[in-house]
Each structure stands twice: as structure tokens, then as C-alpha cells.
Design a protein around this motif. Structure first.
Motif, mmCIF file in Angstrom:
data_model
loop_
_atom_site.group_PDB
_atom_site.id
_atom_site.type_symbol
_atom_site.label_atom_id
_atom_site.label_comp_id
_atom_site.label_asym_id
_atom_site.label_seq_id
_atom_site.Cartn_x
_atom_site.Cartn_y
_atom_site.Cartn_z
ATOM 1 N N LEU A 196 41.573 37.645 33.118
ATOM 2 C CA LEU A 196 41.763 36.961 34.395
ATOM 3 C C LEU A 196 41.722 35.457 34.196
ATOM 4 C CD1 LEU A 196 41.870 37.100 37.579
ATOM 5 C CD2 LEU A 196 39.363 37.057 37.504
ATOM 6 N N TYR A 206 45.641 37.739 37.259
ATOM 7 C CA TYR A 206 45.450 38.597 36.104
ATOM 8 C C TYR A 206 46.575 38.354 35.107
ATOM 9 C CZ TYR A 206 41.821 41.169 38.554
ATOM 10 O OH TYR A 206 40.664 41.515 39.220
ATOM 11 N N TYR A 265 40.884 43.941 31.461
ATOM 12 C CA TYR A 265 41.801 42.938 32.013
ATOM 13 C C TYR A 265 41.419 41.566 31.485
ATOM 14 C CZ TYR A 265 37.965 41.654 35.140
ATOM 15 O OH TYR A 265 36.765 41.240 35.638
ATOM 16 N N PHE A 306 43.372 50.212 34.524
ATOM 17 C CA PHE A 306 43.163 49.216 35.578
ATOM 18 C C PHE A 306 44.347 49.213 36.537
ATOM 19 C CE2 PHE A 306 43.272 45.116 37.583
ATOM 20 C CZ PHE A 306 41.957 44.786 37.805
ATOM 21 N N GLY A 307 45.567 49.257 35.980
ATOM 22 C CA GLY A 307 46.754 49.218 36.832
ATOM 23 C C GLY A 307 46.842 50.416 37.747
ATOM 24 N N SER A 315 35.700 44.223 31.088
ATOM 25 C CA SER A 315 35.806 45.630 30.703
ATOM 26 C C SER A 315 34.802 46.416 31.533
ATOM 27 C CB SER A 315 35.519 45.808 29.213
ATOM 28 O OG SER A 315 35.455 47.179 28.877
ATOM 29 N N ALA A 326 50.201 47.567 41.100
ATOM 30 C CA ALA A 326 50.327 47.231 39.692
ATOM 31 C C ALA A 326 51.668 46.597 39.367
ATOM 32 C CB ALA A 326 50.139 48.485 38.840
ATOM 33 N N TYR A 356 46.481 39.941 32.055
ATOM 34 C CA TYR A 356 46.679 41.230 31.396
ATOM 35 C C TYR A 356 45.779 42.256 32.057
ATOM 36 C CZ TYR A 356 46.127 45.064 28.146
ATOM 37 O OH TYR A 356 46.060 46.321 27.620
ATOM 38 N N TRP A 357 46.293 43.470 32.113
ATOM 39 C CA TRP A 357 45.476 44.603 32.498
ATOM 40 C C TRP A 357 46.004 45.836 31.800
ATOM 41 C CZ3 TRP A 357 48.743 42.118 35.916
ATOM 42 C CH2 TRP A 357 49.850 42.840 36.376
ATOM 43 N N ASN A 358 45.103 46.765 31.465
ATOM 44 C CA ASN A 358 45.538 47.989 30.788
ATOM 45 C C ASN A 358 45.951 49.029 31.820
ATOM 46 O OD1 ASN A 358 43.062 48.787 31.792
ATOM 47 N ND2 ASN A 358 42.408 49.826 29.920
ATOM 48 N N LEU A 378 38.366 50.234 32.314
ATOM 49 C CA LEU A 378 39.242 49.197 32.860
ATOM 50 C C LEU A 378 39.123 47.960 31.980
ATOM 51 C CD1 LEU A 378 38.220 49.438 36.637
ATOM 52 C CD2 LEU A 378 39.870 50.840 35.411
#
Length: 427
Positions: A52, A59, A50, A66-67, A151, A77, A61-63, A48
Motif C-alpha cells: 500500500l 494499493y 498487499y 486479497f483481491g 500480510s 478487484a 500490489y495485492w495477491n 492476504l
């Protein structure tokens, strides 16, 4: 320059411009691809990832991982994903831990790292353990908000292994502390690798003092040699074995039954011998007492049997009779002599009848024993009457040259009794 020439020049310029536009478009595509490469790489990670905004709890950004986890856990998400919404996928008992972790990141300097372990709901609906690392990124260019990069990766398998190890250690600790048996493990040189409370009590030393010491140097020579030999035999055989050892205490020696077994590493190589020793002193004492009682009982039974098979019967005042039945071996011959002499003394007998009607066979040794018994009785002033002499017995007595002088012989017990009672009237 005429119109035709101008047209040709313009067409060449347009062609050059088109090529430049095509080149620029190709370059722009390359730049777009370069800019999306980090995002594609992050989306491919199983962890995960992101970013924050700590102040707005939003948030940035998140990959993909994570979403998908947030969506599966109810975080959603689609649209802006808020930091105070993500805890819906976090175990309720771990929310405070997450908040304290973010506070540490926010209070840290740029690039300073913090870690936290927590449980999050996985795609299958079960709880998974995650290890997250976060660093402070400072403030973003478009606003004053402080940011952090987080992470996290799945450590469920590791946590499960740790829990199993903790349970195993707890179980081993319970056995070591509370079992009344001695538990110990030594390496090839006899160095102590593991001891329990009973071992500490015996040596009067703490576990820390004992570990690493050579056990053979702590024991008295006899016990040391015995235990070392047993350990070496188990190590050489590579299989469990049992042996008894005696340890000396202030109140006396105690006997232990030791079960020894090889201990191997992950590769199967033997590196230690374990021992569980149980105090069997009371059992051994009870066995010895039972054996002694049995011995005494057997002796009493034998004495009773001898009395039954070699009775001395009083017939009248001063007259006793001993009927002898069965085989006569040296031990029984000795018993006959003892019973006869004791009976004569206690009964004050003047005449003793030895009836051998029921004797199966008389060899030279038995014949001499009977004669010796008669002569011994004569020394006490008692006349012996020997009855029930069969032809083969008479032949044996003659063959061995038995001296029957002073001994009255009669064919039957009845005639012997009649003789004794008739002789008694002349007293």
C-alpha cells in the motif's frame, strides 16, 4: 572467395544467429518465469498480501486472496484498488483500529513491524477475524509515496476458542465468587490449585496466599485426616464420592457435606481432586431435633398405650380394679407393678382387684411377677384379690410353687367385685 563460398558462409552465420536467438528466447522465458515465481507463490498463499502507498492510499500490489476477498466484500478487484475503499470489507467498529495501525507503520522505521486484529467480511458474507502484520518499506523509486507491506491470515477459529475460554473463565469466576458453598481443588500432594471466596473466608487468607499451600497442613488434625482420607479414596477409585466433615469455627463446629470428584487432563490422567462442600449444620440440627421430638412422642405414645392396656379403675371408695389383657412380658410386668402401686397410693385403696381373665398365657416368670405385685401391694396395707384364674394358669402357679398366702383368689371378676364390696361394708 567466389559467390558460392560467400553464400555458404552467410548461411552458416544466419544459422548461428538463429540458434542464438532461440537461446536468448529460451533464457528470456526462464527469466520471465523466475520473475513471476514470487507472484505465483503469493497467489497460492491462503493469507492476504498487499503493498500500500500510504500517502496516496493506493494499493500497488495485492495477491489473489486479497483481491477475491475485496471483490466479495465490495472493494472491487478490477482496476486500481484504493486503500480508502478496502474498509468496505472491514467491520465498521474496526475501521479506526485499521487507521491507527497504518499510522503506526507509517511512523515506524523501515522494516519495523506492527500488528492489528480486525474483522473482515468473508466470502460467505459472515465476519472473519484477521491478524495482520505490516512493515514499512520506505519510499518507492518512482515517487515519494511511503509504502507498507501487509500480510493477514484468518484467526477466526482462534478468536472463537479465546472467546469460549473467556466465557468459561467468567462463568467459573462467577461460581467461585458467589456460590455459598466451599469450592476447592487439590493435587495429589494436597496443594491447593483452586479456591473460592468461601475458602478464603474460612482460612482468613487471600487466594494468592492460599494457592500452592498444602491444605492438610492448614486444617486441625481431625479434619485434616478425614479430608485427606476422602480425597485419596476418590483419587484411587477414579469416580465421585460424598462424605461429611466437621470444621471448627469461632462460634462452634459446622458439618459439611462434601461432594468430591476426580479431575483429569486432556490425556485422561487424573491430576487433581475437586470438592464442593455445603454447610448442612442447620439440616443436621433440624434432623436431631426431629429425632428427639420423635423419641419423646414415641415415649408418650408408649406411656399412653401402657396406661390404656393396664388401666387402674376405681370401683368404690377404697376399692380399685386392674383388668389385665393380652400378653405380659417383663416390661409390661414392671409397668403393671408401677401402675398398681401408684394407683393404690393415690386412691388410698384398701382392696385391689387384679383380673387376669384376658391374659393369654402365664409362664413362670409372669406368675412370679403377679405374686410379687400382690405382695408389694400388701406391704402398703392393701389386700389383693386375684380373679379370672384359668386352669392352666392355676397349674402354672402350683408348678412354680407360688406363695399365694394373703392373696384372695376368685374365679371371676364379678365374684371378686362382690367380695371387695362386701368386705368394704365391714370397714
Amino acid at each position: 572467395m567466389d559467390e558460392q563460398q560467400k553464400t555458404v558462409a552467410l548461411e552458416a552465420e544466419v544459422h548461428a544467429l538463429r540458434k542464438e536467438v532461440q537461446r536468448l528466447r529460451s533464457r528470456n522465458a526462464e527469466l520471465e518465469a523466475d520473475r513471476s515465481l514470487p507472484e505465483r507463490l503469493l497467489d497460492a498463499l491462503p493469507s492476504l498480501v498487499y503493498v500500500l502507498d500510504l500517502d496516496e492510499r493506493r494499493y500497488i500490489y495485492w495477491n489473489r486472496e486479497f483481491g477475491e476477498l475485496a471483490a466479495g466484500g465490495g472493494g472491487g478487484a478490477a482496476g486500481p484498488l484504493r486503500g480508502d475503499g478496502a474498509p468496505s470489507m472491514v467491520h465498521p467498529d474496526d475501521i479506526d483500529r485499521i487507521e491507527a495501525y497504518r499510522a503506526r507503520v507509517a511512523a515506524g522505521e523501515r522494516g519495523e513491524q506492527a500488528t492489528v486484529e480486525y474483522r473482515a467480511r468473508g466470502r460467505d458474507g459472515g465476519w472473519r477475524w484477521l491478524l495482520e502484520r505490516g512493515v514499512a518499506l520506505g519510499r518507492g523509486p518512482e515517487g515519494p509515496g511511503r509504502r507498507m507491506l501487509g500480510s493477514a491470515h484468518d484467526i477466526t477459529a482462534r478468536k472463537h476458542t479465546e472467546q469460549m475460554l473467556e466465557r468459561s473463565e467468567s462463568l467459573l469466576h462467577a461460581f467461585l465468587e458467589y456460590t455459598p458453598a466451599m469450592m476447592v481443588a487439590v493435587d495429589a500432594e494436597g496443594r491447593l490449585l483452586l479456591v473460592n471466596r468461601e475458602i478464603e473466608s474460612y482460612y482468613g487468607m487471600s487466594r494468592e496466599e492460599l494457592l500452592g499451600k498444602v491444605v492438610y497442613e492448614l486444617l486441625p488434625p481431625p479434619a485434616s485426616a478425614s479430608i485427606k482420607k476422602a480425597n485419596e479414596e476418590v483419587a484411587a477409585a477414579g469416580r465421585p464420592g460424598a462424605s461429611e466433615h466437621v470444621l471448627v469455627y469461632p462460634d462452634g463446629p459446622r458439618t459439611y457435606l462434601s461432594t468430591k470428584f476426580p479431575i483429569r487432563d486432556a490425556e485422561g490422567k487424573l491430576y487433581a481432586v475437586g470438592t464442593v462442600s455445603v454447610d448442612i449444620s442447620r439440616t443436621k440440627q433440624a434432623e436431631a431435633e426431629r429425632a428427639e421430638m420423635q423419641r419423646q412422642l414415641i415415649e408418650m405414645q408408649q406411656a399412653t398405650i401402657q396406661e390404656l392396656i393396664t388401666p387402674l379403675l376405681p370401683l368404690a371408695r377404697g376399692v380399685v380394679a386392674m383388668p389385665i389383657v393380652g400378653s405380659v412380658d417383663p416390661a409390661r410386668a414392671e409397668q403393671i407393678l408401677t401402675t398398681l402401686l401408684e394407683g393404690i397410693a393415690s386412691q388410698k385403696a384398701r382392696i385391689a382387684i387384679l383380673d387376669i381373665t384376658g391374659v393369654k398365657d402365664v409362664d413362670a416368670r409372669v406368675a412370679r411377677s403377679l405374686v410379687d405385685a400382690a405382695r408389694a401391694a400388701g406391704l402398703l396395707g392393701t389386700r389383693v384379690v386375684l380373679t379370672g384364674i384359668k386352669p392352666q394358669i392355676a397349674q402354672t402357679l402350683t408348678t412354680v410353687g407360688a406363695d399365694l398366702s394373703g392373696i384372695v383368689t376368685k374365679g371371676t371378676l364379678q365374684s371378686g367385685i362382690a367380695y371387695a364390696l362386701g368386705d368394704r361394708r365391714r370397714w
